[in-house]
Design a protein around this motif. Structure first.
Motif, PDB file in Angstrom:
ATOM      1  N   ILE A  30       0.851  -1.189   0.000  1.00  0.00           N
ATOM      2  CA  ILE A  30       0.000   0.000   0.000  1.00  0.00           C
ATOM      3  C   ILE A  30       0.890   1.243   0.000  1.00  0.00           C
ATOM      4  O   ILE A  30       1.795   1.376   0.815  1.00  0.00           O
ATOM      5  N   GLN A  31       0.616   2.123  -0.921  1.00  0.00           N
ATOM      6  CA  GLN A  31       1.387   3.349  -1.056  1.00  0.00           C
ATOM      7  C   GLN A  31       1.043   4.319   0.081  1.00  0.00           C
ATOM      8  O   GLN A  31      -0.082   4.323   0.579  1.00  0.00           O
ATOM      9  N   PRO A  32       2.004   5.136   0.483  1.00  0.00           N
ATOM     10  CA  PRO A  32       1.732   6.107   1.559  1.00  0.00           C
ATOM     11  C   PRO A  32       0.556   7.039   1.223  1.00  0.00           C
ATOM     12  O   PRO A  32      -0.224   7.402   2.101  1.00  0.00           O
ATOM     13  N   GLN A  33       0.411   7.379  -0.031  1.00  0.00           N
ATOM     14  CA  GLN A  33      -0.679   8.261  -0.436  1.00  0.00           C
ATOM     15  C   GLN A  33      -2.033   7.561  -0.239  1.00  0.00           C
ATOM     16  O   GLN A  33      -2.987   8.171   0.223  1.00  0.00           O
ATOM     17  N   GLN A  34      -2.094   6.287  -0.567  1.00  0.00           N
ATOM     18  CA  GLN A  34      -3.320   5.526  -0.375  1.00  0.00           C
ATOM     19  C   GLN A  34      -3.639   5.386   1.116  1.00  0.00           C
ATOM     20  O   GLN A  34      -4.803   5.420   1.520  1.00  0.00           O
ATOM     21  N   ARG A  35      -2.597   5.213   1.916  1.00  0.00           N
ATOM     22  CA  ARG A  35      -2.799   5.120   3.361  1.00  0.00           C
ATOM     23  C   ARG A  35      -3.389   6.404   3.916  1.00  0.00           C
ATOM     24  O   ARG A  35      -4.293   6.377   4.741  1.00  0.00           O
ATOM     25  N   ARG A  36      -2.843   7.538   3.465  1.00  0.00           N
ATOM     26  CA  ARG A  36      -3.350   8.826   3.938  1.00  0.00           C
ATOM     27  C   ARG A  36      -4.806   9.015   3.524  1.00  0.00           C
ATOM     28  O   ARG A  36      -5.627   9.493   4.302  1.00  0.00           O
TER      29      ARG A  36
ATOM     30  N   ALA B  17      -7.012   6.657   2.893  1.00  0.00           N
ATOM     31  CA  ALA B  17      -7.829   5.747   3.701  1.00  0.00           C
ATOM     32  C   ALA B  17      -7.983   6.290   5.116  1.00  0.00           C
ATOM     33  O   ALA B  17      -9.066   6.207   5.710  1.00  0.00           O
ATOM     34  N   ASP B  18      -6.912   6.871   5.655  1.00  0.00           N
ATOM     35  CA  ASP B  18      -6.968   7.453   6.990  1.00  0.00           C
ATOM     36  C   ASP B  18      -7.955   8.618   7.029  1.00  0.00           C
ATOM     37  O   ASP B  18      -8.742   8.739   7.978  1.00  0.00           O
TER      38      ASP B  18
END
Length: 82
Positions: free
Chosen positions: A4-10, A12-13
């Motif tokens: 999971i890319q950091p951008q996708q994590r952000r 989703a967060d």
């Protein structure tokens, strides 16, 4: 599986935080609505005699159960005839 890319994590967060905020709003609205529920008015017995007031307080439970049984029997008879 792709990491999971950091951008996708952000993203989703952010979505998760928005959902939590919405849930908090709903819960606050719900608790506010519960507080606003009016209480049932108290029975005004001032215009009744003491005996009449006492009769309202001392409901004969057995008589009430008999009345409910009679009503249930009546309703059963009506539904059978239809």
């Amino acid at each position: 599986m792709e990491p999971i890319q950091p951008q996708q994590r952000r993203a989703a967060d952010q979505v998760f935080q928005q959902s939590l905020d919405q849930l908090e709003d709903i819960l606050q609205e719900s608790s506010t609505q519960e507080e606003e529920i009016p209480q049932l008015p108290q029975l005004d017995t001032s215009s009744l005699s003491e005996v009449e007031a006492q009769d309202l307080i001392n409901i004969d439970l057995a008589a009430l159960e008999d009345a409910v049984a009679d009503i249930e029997q009546y309703l059963e008879e009506i539904t059978k005839t239809k």
